[in-house]
Write a protein that holds these residues in place. Structure first.
Motif, PDB file in Angstrom:
ATOM      1  N   ILE A 142     -95.648  82.392  48.488  1.00  0.00           N
ATOM      2  CA  ILE A 142     -95.776  80.951  48.725  1.00  0.00           C
ATOM      3  C   ILE A 142     -94.404  80.289  48.728  1.00  0.00           C
ATOM      4  O   ILE A 142     -94.098  79.420  49.572  1.00  0.00           O
ATOM      5  CB  ILE A 142     -96.690  80.317  47.666  1.00  0.00           C
ATOM      6  N   MET A 143     -93.531  80.701  47.794  1.00  0.00           N
ATOM      7  CA  MET A 143     -92.186  80.143  47.740  1.00  0.00           C
ATOM      8  C   MET A 143     -91.395  80.516  48.994  1.00  0.00           C
ATOM      9  O   MET A 143     -90.624  79.706  49.522  1.00  0.00           O
ATOM     10  CB  MET A 143     -91.469  80.639  46.477  1.00  0.00           C
ATOM     11  N   LEU A 144     -91.601  81.749  49.478  1.00  0.00           N
ATOM     12  CA  LEU A 144     -90.937  82.176  50.705  1.00  0.00           C
ATOM     13  C   LEU A 144     -91.382  81.314  51.884  1.00  0.00           C
ATOM     14  O   LEU A 144     -90.562  80.889  52.711  1.00  0.00           O
ATOM     15  CB  LEU A 144     -91.250  83.650  50.979  1.00  0.00           C
ATOM     16  N   TRP A 145     -92.681  81.044  51.948  1.00  0.00           N
ATOM     17  CA  TRP A 145     -93.211  80.208  53.021  1.00  0.00           C
ATOM     18  C   TRP A 145     -92.634  78.785  52.947  1.00  0.00           C
ATOM     19  O   TRP A 145     -92.220  78.222  53.963  1.00  0.00           O
ATOM     20  CB  TRP A 145     -94.737  80.158  52.933  1.00  0.00           C
ATOM     21  N   LEU A 146     -92.592  78.225  51.730  1.00  0.00           N
ATOM     22  CA  LEU A 146     -92.044  76.880  51.559  1.00  0.00           C
ATOM     23  C   LEU A 146     -90.563  76.823  51.920  1.00  0.00           C
ATOM     24  O   LEU A 146     -90.087  75.853  52.529  1.00  0.00           O
ATOM     25  CB  LEU A 146     -92.249  76.413  50.116  1.00  0.00           C
ATOM     26  N   GLN A 147     -89.837  77.866  51.533  1.00  0.00           N
ATOM     27  CA  GLN A 147     -88.413  77.899  51.841  1.00  0.00           C
ATOM     28  C   GLN A 147     -88.178  77.997  53.344  1.00  0.00           C
ATOM     29  O   GLN A 147     -87.333  77.279  53.903  1.00  0.00           O
ATOM     30  CB  GLN A 147     -87.753  79.076  51.124  1.00  0.00           C
ATOM     31  N   GLU A 148     -88.919  78.878  54.024  1.00  0.00           N
ATOM     32  CA  GLU A 148     -88.787  79.006  55.473  1.00  0.00           C
ATOM     33  C   GLU A 148     -89.144  77.698  56.177  1.00  0.00           C
ATOM     34  O   GLU A 148     -88.467  77.276  57.115  1.00  0.00           O
ATOM     35  CB  GLU A 148     -89.690  80.135  55.986  1.00  0.00           C
ATOM     36  N   ARG A 149     -90.198  77.064  55.710  1.00  0.00           N
ATOM     37  CA  ARG A 149     -90.651  75.807  56.314  1.00  0.00           C
ATOM     38  C   ARG A 149     -89.591  74.707  56.151  1.00  0.00           C
ATOM     39  O   ARG A 149     -89.300  73.956  57.092  1.00  0.00           O
ATOM     40  CB  ARG A 149     -91.972  75.397  55.665  1.00  0.00           C
ATOM     41  N   ALA A 150     -89.032  74.625  54.944  1.00  0.00           N
ATOM     42  CA  ALA A 150     -88.014  73.596  54.695  1.00  0.00           C
ATOM     43  C   ALA A 150     -86.757  73.834  55.535  1.00  0.00           C
ATOM     44  O   ALA A 150     -86.186  72.899  56.103  1.00  0.00           O
ATOM     45  CB  ALA A 150     -87.662  73.577  53.208  1.00  0.00           C
ATOM     46  N   LEU A 151     -86.327  75.093  55.629  1.00  0.00           N
ATOM     47  CA  LEU A 151     -85.133  75.402  56.405  1.00  0.00           C
ATOM     48  C   LEU A 151     -85.361  75.185  57.893  1.00  0.00           C
ATOM     49  O   LEU A 151     -84.469  74.709  58.612  1.00  0.00           O
ATOM     50  CB  LEU A 151     -84.701  76.852  56.135  1.00  0.00           C
TER      51      LEU A 151
END
Length: 265
Positions: A142-151
């Motif tokens: 989930i954190m990976l998804w949030l990080q990719e989305r934010a970037l």
């Protein structure tokens, strides 16, 4: 009650300290939270030991007890990983969750446990440890998804500084999945070897869903190794496998114990 209250307060203190650290300008969260998280984890474990010593048959293994033990495992793993690297941000979610699960277990009460013997006990503890490890993997996904989305959206939030670079986070995700997959494999093997009658113990549905989860995690690891799967594909496969695993144990146990009033022990 005193142990539970102190442990919960320490968990919440660690979480608040992490939230403040993540929101600061420091490149890495201050590790002062460890001094609250580690005692909280020890008290959490001590509460389960106390209950086990007071009740015949050993530790509780009913629905809320199992949830609390998984929360304990997640808190312990988060403290270990977070203290050594930049994954302390996990504690913002894990520590309040562990506090909530411990309080729910205490509030629900304790049930006498049937003596399992070393074989079934080892199977049960392996299962709980694999659930805890793979739950950490789901949070990392989930954190990976949030990080990719934010970037991707160029939204440079303060919490991004608390995370490792995208490639490192992805690498950590697959390392945790590999460990969890190995533990889940041992869980299934010991289940086949040590559980005598799946039908009598109402474990068929749990076994089928666990095997499906194991297959999905296995395909993900093969896809990663052979085809370089990453990013959103890895996130989707991880969360799908974890959903099957949650349904396998906690979904089925919830229905059996709390809806129909039976026991899987």
């Amino acid at each position: 009650m005193t142990i539970v209250l102190i442990a919960a307060l320490l968990y919440l203190t660690a979480s608040v300290m992490l939230v403040r650290a993540v929101g600061s300008d420091a490149p890495r969260p201050n590790r002062g939270w460890v001094w609250a998280a580690v005692p909280a984890t020890l008290l959490h474990a001590g509460y389960h030991v106390q209950v086990a010593l007071q009740n015949a048959g050993g530790p509780d293994m009913h629905f809320f007890a199992a949830l609390s033990l998984v929360g304990l495992g997640m808190a312990g793993l988060t403290s270990l990983v977070g203290a050594r690297g930049r994954m302390a941000a996990l504690g913002v979610v894990v520590f309040p969750l562990a506090a909530l699960l411990l309080a729910a277990y205490h509030g629900y009460g304790h049930e006498p446990s049937r003596e399992l013997g070393w074989r079934l006990a080892s199977h049960a503890w392996l299962a709980l440890l694999s659930y805890a490890t793979l739950s950490i993997a789901a949070l990392l996904a989930i954190m990976l998804w949030l990080q990719e989305r934010a970037l991707r959206r160029r939204e440079f939030r303060p919490w991004l500084r608390a995370l490792p670079p995208l490639a490192d986070l992805e690498s950590l995700l697959f390392r945790v999945i590999t460990v969890g997959f190995a533990l889940l494999t041992l869980t299934l093997v010991t289940g086949v070897l040590f559980v005598d009658d799946l039908l009598a113990q109402k474990l068929v549905h749990k076994t089928v869903l666990s095997v499906l989860s194991w297959l999905v995690f296995g395909v993900l690891l093969i896809g990663r190794r052979r085809y370089g799967w990453r990013g959103l594909k890895a996130v989707h496969w991880t969360l799908s496998a974890m959903l099957l695993l949650l349904l396998a144990f906690f979904g089925s146990q919830f229905v059996i114990e709390l809806v129909f009033g039976h026991t899987t022990r």
